[in-house]
Design a protein around this motif. Structure first.
Motif, PDB file in Angstrom:
ATOM      1  N   ARG A 187      36.486  36.790  37.086  1.00 14.79           N
ATOM      2  CA  ARG A 187      35.144  37.011  37.623  1.00 14.79           C
ATOM      3  C   ARG A 187      34.399  35.698  37.855  1.00 14.79           C
ATOM      4  O   ARG A 187      33.592  35.590  38.792  1.00 14.79           O
ATOM      5  N   ASP A 188      34.650  34.704  37.029  1.00 11.65           N
ATOM      6  CA  ASP A 188      33.984  33.402  37.214  1.00 11.65           C
ATOM      7  C   ASP A 188      34.376  32.793  38.559  1.00 11.65           C
ATOM      8  O   ASP A 188      33.530  32.250  39.275  1.00 11.65           O
ATOM      9  N   ARG A 189      35.657  32.872  38.909  1.00 11.36           N
ATOM     10  CA  ARG A 189      36.094  32.315  40.192  1.00 11.36           C
ATOM     11  C   ARG A 189      35.541  33.132  41.350  1.00 11.36           C
ATOM     12  O   ARG A 189      35.110  32.573  42.374  1.00 11.36           O
ATOM     13  N   ILE A 190      35.507  34.440  41.202  1.00 15.44           N
ATOM     14  CA  ILE A 190      34.980  35.287  42.273  1.00 15.44           C
ATOM     15  C   ILE A 190      33.489  35.028  42.476  1.00 15.44           C
ATOM     16  O   ILE A 190      32.994  35.040  43.615  1.00 15.44           O
ATOM     17  N   LYS A 191      32.790  34.760  41.406  1.00 10.74           N
ATOM     18  CA  LYS A 191      31.366  34.449  41.536  1.00 10.74           C
ATOM     19  C   LYS A 191      31.160  33.208  42.395  1.00 10.74           C
ATOM     20  O   LYS A 191      30.221  33.131  43.200  1.00 10.74           O
ATOM     21  N   GLU A 192      32.053  32.231  42.247  1.00 13.02           N
ATOM     22  CA  GLU A 192      31.966  31.020  43.068  1.00 13.02           C
ATOM     23  C   GLU A 192      32.223  31.326  44.540  1.00 13.02           C
ATOM     24  O   GLU A 192      31.720  30.625  45.426  1.00 13.02           O
ATOM     25  N   LEU A 193      33.021  32.358  44.804  1.00 14.58           N
ATOM     26  CA  LEU A 193      33.398  32.701  46.171  1.00 14.58           C
ATOM     27  C   LEU A 193      32.449  33.688  46.837  1.00 14.58           C
ATOM     28  O   LEU A 193      32.571  33.948  48.039  1.00 14.58           O
ATOM     29  N   THR A 194      31.521  34.254  46.098  1.00 17.05           N
ATOM     30  CA  THR A 194      30.640  35.288  46.634  1.00 17.05           C
ATOM     31  C   THR A 194      29.409  34.670  47.294  1.00 17.05           C
ATOM     32  O   THR A 194      28.682  33.912  46.654  1.00 17.05           O
ATOM     33  N   PRO A 195      29.164  34.964  48.574  1.00 17.36           N
ATOM     34  CA  PRO A 195      27.960  34.444  49.236  1.00 17.36           C
ATOM     35  C   PRO A 195      26.695  34.904  48.525  1.00 17.36           C
ATOM     36  O   PRO A 195      26.563  36.080  48.166  1.00 17.36           O
ATOM     37  N   VAL A 196      25.794  33.977  48.343  1.00 17.40           N
ATOM     38  CA  VAL A 196      24.522  34.300  47.689  1.00 17.40           C
ATOM     39  C   VAL A 196      23.551  34.894  48.692  1.00 17.40           C
ATOM     40  O   VAL A 196      22.880  35.884  48.418  1.00 17.40           O
TER      41      VAL A 196
END
Length: 491
Positions: free
Chosen positions: A469-478
């Motif tokens: 989830r930490d890596r996916i958070k980095e990949l998710t557009p804000v």
């Protein structure tokens, strides 16, 4: 119907400027007067040969047994026998499946002229041509019986002829088989899913907005939970969505730019093939940005081989096809910029992450167990590329990715007498959660969780949910709207 939560495939928007197909239906109303609704399909020749498969009946549903599928090592799209069962202290909680549609016709007419002679019209869509459409009558809703036909340029029609990019009988069989394999694995072998579907809340089915993916998903559902295994009141809903390039102008611009860069970088690698292949391309050289494009040539050859349609012998040579595939893969997936990953796959991965986290938090209050997404080759390759496990091979028909969520409950450690006196209250067992990604029947060792403490000790294929989830958070557009403007987000 949902259309923009996440991305199941870039193919819809990315290819729309290159390849256009038309569709037509001839409607016959059972005993009613014949009604014709035709769209002319422009062709110069017709493939009238008999397909290389047998027709069989399966619970009143006509299905077909197709030719051998083109998977490496002759392994099925989902190999139940060789599925590696998780360690005994891990309990499966939820499964996310992303599967490419089944075998289809080429999305464009290519290599049709002599000496290649690959047919333009494929008579390989003989199944699922009769439908019942709900219509409003004088007093109540009724069903109109319809039959699907394709009208040719000369005004004639022929049963079983396919549209460009249409799911064929072979594709229907392979996706049905994939659904039965899901059932064999998660119902029969692992006892994870119920044998009989009483309610809809443990399943989730979703497709891109393309007929071949929606029809593939219907076949998969019928294999996983055939009619006799569903309660009469259960009708699994089919959710629908569009690719991100329809909604994200910035992503479209980036993809076009990468395609142009790939042409500059890889066209020269295809020059050695000109002497062999130009005669099949009207004298034109094969190029990434050629006419037809190298990706189109690859598409036509792969579709033909999947249906036992004869192709020129040069296209059966492994060195030739490897060279074309390498150039095409680099055109589509060589970009590994964080921006393309965020815009292309970020929201899809975020959707997985949020649903897994909800399962962890809600436990049995969240009944959702399996989520099946019918998508395209571009989505599978995009996911693998984004997570740094892509093998640089174009995904086969009915190839799939699964993300499995597991729970591990730490057993109580026996306490000494002193520990019992100092801490008389027994602590609750702690839970850990892990995610395993599988692609083409193989466990993926994700680099994002390679470090110690970020995966199950001794089993690097099981990422901790936190690392995932930490890596996916980095990949998710804000701010999706801002990042998708033509200029992109400010840096």
């Amino acid at each position: 119907m949902r259309t923009s939560d996440s991305l199941l495939g870039m193919e819809d928007g990315w290819m729309r400027a290159r390849q256009k197909t038309t569709s037509g239906y001839a409607v016959h109303g059972g005993r009613r007067p014949r009604v014709e609704l035709h769209v002319v399909e422009h062709v110069r020749s017709v493939f009238d040969g008999s397909p290389d498969y047998d027709v069989i009946d399966d619970d009143d549903d006509e299905l077909i047994r197709g030719p051998q599928l083109p998977f490496a090592d002759d392994t099925p799209p989902l190999d139940v026998e060789k599925y590696p069962v998780a360690p005994p202290d891990l309990t499966l909680q939820q499964v996310h499946v992303y599967v490419r549609h089944g075998e289809r016709t080429p999305v464009g007419v290519r290599l049709a002229d002599a000496p290649a002679n690959i047919p333009q019209y494929w008579q390989m869509c003989t199944k699922a041509r009769r439908f019942q459409a709900p219509v409003v009558g004088a007093s109540q809703e009724q069903l109109l019986r319809t039959r699907k036909l394709i009208e040719r340029e000369d005004g004639t029609s022929l049963d079983g002829v396919c549209l460009l990019g249409e799911l064929t009988d072979v594709g229907r069989r392979s996706t049905y088989n994939y659904g039965t394999a899901l059932r064999e694995l998660y119902v029969d072998k692992l006892k994870f899913l119920s044998n009989y579907l009483l309610t809809e809340d443990q399943t989730y089915f979703r497709s891109t907005n393309m007929p071949r993916t929606m029809e593939s998903l219907q076949q998969i559902i019928h294999g996983l939970y055939p009619t006799e295994k569903c309660h009469p009141t259960v009708t699994p809903p089919l959710l629908n969505m569009l690719g991100n390039t329809y909604a994200c102008k910035r992503l479209e611009i980036l993809l076009v730019g990468f395609a142009q860069a790939a042409a500059s970088a890889y066209n020269h690698t295809l020059e050695p093939l000109d002497k062999k292949l130009s005669k099949y391309l009207g004298g034109n050289p094969i190029r990434v940005d050629g006419k037809p494009r190298a990706s189109g040539i690859l598409d036509t050859i792969r579709a033909s081989i999947a249906h036992n349609v004869k192709v020129p012998q040069e296209f059966e040579e492994k060195p030739v096809m490897d060279l074309i595939e390498r150039a095409v893969v680099n055109e589509w997936f060589s970009d590994k910029t964080e921006e393309v990953r965020r815009l292309g796959m970020g929201r899809l991965l975020d959707d997985i992450s949020r649903k897994m986290q909800n399962k962890v938090e809600q436990k049995d209050k969240d009944p959702l167990k399996i989520l099946v997404h019918s998508t395209h080759d571009t989505a599978l390759a995009g996911l693998c590329s984004t997570l740094d496990v892509f093998d640089d091979k174009w995904p086969a028909f009915t190839a799939s990715i699964t993300f499995e969520l597991f729970k591990r409950t730490q057993k109580d450690v026996p306490q000494t007498m002193l520990q019992t006196i100092l801490s008389p209250f027994k602590s609750k067992p702690t839970e850990e959660h892990y995610v395993r990604m599988r692609y083409q029947n193989k466990n993926m060792h994700l680099p994002l969780c390679a470090d110690e403490g970020q995966h199950l000790p001794g089993s690097p294929e099981f990422c901790t949910l936190k690392a995932f989830r930490d890596r996916i958070k980095e990949l998710t557009p804000v701010d999706w709207e801002a990042e998708c403007t033509p200029a992109g987000r400010a840096t």
